[in-house]
Design a protein around this motif. Structure first.
Motif, mmCIF file in Angstrom:
data_model
loop_
_atom_site.group_PDB
_atom_site.id
_atom_site.type_symbol
_atom_site.label_atom_id
_atom_site.label_comp_id
_atom_site.label_asym_id
_atom_site.label_seq_id
_atom_site.Cartn_x
_atom_site.Cartn_y
_atom_site.Cartn_z
ATOM 1 N N GLU A 38 -0.414 5.903 -7.513
ATOM 2 C CA GLU A 38 0.688 6.851 -7.755
ATOM 3 C C GLU A 38 0.224 7.982 -8.674
ATOM 4 O OE1 GLU A 38 4.073 3.294 -7.801
ATOM 5 O OE2 GLU A 38 3.911 4.672 -9.489
ATOM 6 N N THR B 24 2.626 11.535 -7.543
ATOM 7 C CA THR B 24 3.868 11.401 -6.793
ATOM 8 C C THR B 24 4.971 10.750 -7.631
ATOM 9 O OG1 THR B 24 4.875 10.444 -4.803
ATOM 10 C CG2 THR B 24 3.128 9.158 -5.834
ATOM 11 N N ALA C 62 3.916 9.499 0.272
ATOM 12 C CA ALA C 62 3.965 9.717 -1.177
ATOM 13 C C ALA C 62 3.833 11.205 -1.497
ATOM 14 C CB ALA C 62 2.853 8.926 -1.859
ATOM 15 N N LEU C 63 2.969 11.903 -0.760
ATOM 16 C CA LEU C 63 2.812 13.350 -0.976
ATOM 17 C C LEU C 63 4.042 14.116 -0.481
ATOM 18 C CD1 LEU C 63 -0.977 13.777 -0.036
ATOM 19 C CD2 LEU C 63 0.062 13.747 -2.331
ATOM 20 N N LYS D 95 6.465 13.916 -3.173
ATOM 21 C CA LYS D 95 6.068 14.861 -4.223
ATOM 22 C C LYS D 95 6.545 16.268 -3.881
ATOM 23 C CE LYS D 95 1.812 16.575 -6.456
ATOM 24 N NZ LYS D 95 0.332 16.413 -6.475
#
Length: 453
Positions: free
Chosen positions: A86, A91, A395-396, A399
């Motif tokens: 992480e 993120t 996860a990106l 973000k």
């Protein structure tokens, strides 16, 4: 100190498997006459107690005490918060992975291998034949058979047999006999070699050989075992997702936002995701992603149709996403994801809009695996890298959107037997390959006239 690992006590292990076939409408397997097969037609291949599970639409099926006892050698497996990953990604998402690499064979495969060996033993079977791609399943079944005093013969796809000699050694150590496929031991193998002596092999060919070896045993004491695709295999693997739900609840998470697994035949993906698919059927807002290789894009490009699970057409016709049973996949290093078809239950879940498939190139996946190894410490299997790459994408995305999400993925196995692939990646020798649509059209055209689901 931050809580990284979430454990369950052995007394908290799930006592039942979840059967998605109770909640999802399915087309039946068909025989060569185009009519639904009967359980009796499968009897030369599988023991009847496993056939009963294969055709069951009962939602919850009890796990035998002896199976629980053997599973407890390594289960419950930990759910781990990937804090370092992480941080590396920057993120806001919480990333958890279910670590199935802690099993003796190093992957999720023993969850069903132990169950299948148990049911064969109970039925009076003496020996089991099977196929394996990367060797994870062959290792798992050899391990399971050693626990229950059964003989095990494994036909291993030739390209993986050559790439992964240590997998052969694992099988041999547990008493399994590993044979490169196609081989001269079966009529199916000899036919393939006569046509193409240099073939890299395929899971479809290895399945044909393993089934033939089982059904031609004059003693009747041999049965065949499959490590993925079929309903009973998906069933046995659901212990993964059922444990995960209990572990998330321990840290106050009622449901994840995203659930991810890699997809070959479907077993590890189903194992984590099916209990969450059940939640989704009942109204939960969960995105469920199946990640597969671009070189073998079964879910993302192949049509949903009836096809055989093997090249010699010894299996029934199964309703599934398929690239055609004659399809020979490119020899990428994620050997466990190189299968022409997808589990009927996974295929049905995609058709119902419950699962979103994505395809990825192997260099993106190896990049993800190296990042995971450098942050979380474990070197992942090439197959698992597909789930990690899809997780990194999600996860990106979180973000970019500035959203806190909970992402759970199945860490289906470690890559300590797959380091040749990593060496080639680190030396820049791996190439990406996207299967052309015209190649799919060629193999699928051979299914013209087959029934439609």
């Amino acid at each position: 100190m931050l809580q990284k690992k979430i454990f369950l006590d052995e007394s908290e292990m799930p006592r039942q498997w979840y059967n998605l076939a109770a909640d999802l409408k399915m087309s039946p397997p068909l025989g060569p006459d185009g009519k639904p097969i009967s359980p009796e037609m499968l009897a030369p291949v599988f023991p009847m107690n496993i056939i009963e599970q294969e055709v069951s639409t009962q939602r919850w099926i009890d796990i035998p005490e002896k199976v629980l006892e053997l599973l407890s050698i390594w289960r419950p497996s930990p759910l781990v918060r990937a804090y370092a990953l992480e941080k590396a990604l920057g993120t806001p998402a919480k990333i958890y992975y279910k670590n199935e690499s802690v099993s003796p064979a190093g992957s999720h495969k023993p969850n069903t291998a132990v169950a299948q060996a148990y049911y064969n033993k109970e039925f009076g079977i003496k020996r089991i034949t099977t196929e394996t791609g990367a060797g994870q399943w062959g290792s798992a079944l050899s391990f399971a058979c050693s626990l229950l005093d059964l003989e095990c013969k494994v036909f291993m796809v030739r390209v993986s047999f050559d790439q992964k000699p240590f997998r052969q050694m694992m099988m041999n150590t547990w008493g399994g006999k590993c044979i490169p496929s196609p081989s001269m031991e079966t009529a199916a193998g000899r036919a393939v070699l006569e046509n193409d002596p240099d073939t890299p092999g395929s899971l479809g060919i290895a399945i044909s050989e393993a089934i033939e070896a089982a059904v031609t045993d004059p003693t009747g004491e041999t049965r065949y075992s499959l490590g993925s695709v079929l309903n009973h295999v998906m069933l046995h693997q659901t212990i993964i997702g059922l444990e995960t739900k209990k572990q998330l609840a321990k840290v106050g998470i009622k449901k994840p936002d995203v659930v991810i697994g890699c997809c070959g035949g479907g077993s590890n993906f189903a194992g984590l995701s099916f209990p969450f698919v059940n939640d989704k059927i009942n109204g939960a807002d969960i995105e469920i992603i199946g990640a597969e290789p671009s070189s073998c894009p079964t879910l993302t490009k192949a049509p949903f149709l009836y096809d055989h699970g093997d090249i010699a057409k010894m299996t029934p016709l199964l309703p599934m996403h398929s690239l055609g049973h004659t399809f020979i996949p490119a020899p990428i290093h994620a050997g466990g994801l190189r299968y022409h078809g997808m589990a009927p239950l996974v295929s049905a879940a995609v058709e119902a809009g419950l699962v979103n498939p994505v395809s990825l190139h192997q260099n993106e996946c190896y990049n993800a695996g190296v990042l995971f190894a450098k942050t979380e410490g474990i070197i992942p299997a090439p197959e698992t890298n597909h789930a990690i790459a899809a997780t990194i994408r999600e996860a990106l995305k979180a973000k970019e959107e500035g959203k806190e999400k909970t992402i759970v993925f199945n860490f289906s196995g470690h890559g300590l037997m797959d380091l040749v692939g990593y060496e080639k990646f680190l030396q820049g020798q791996l190439t990406d390959y996207e299967l052309p649509d015209e190649e799919i059209a060629k193999t699928v055209a051979l299914l013209k006239g087959y029934p439609k689901p």
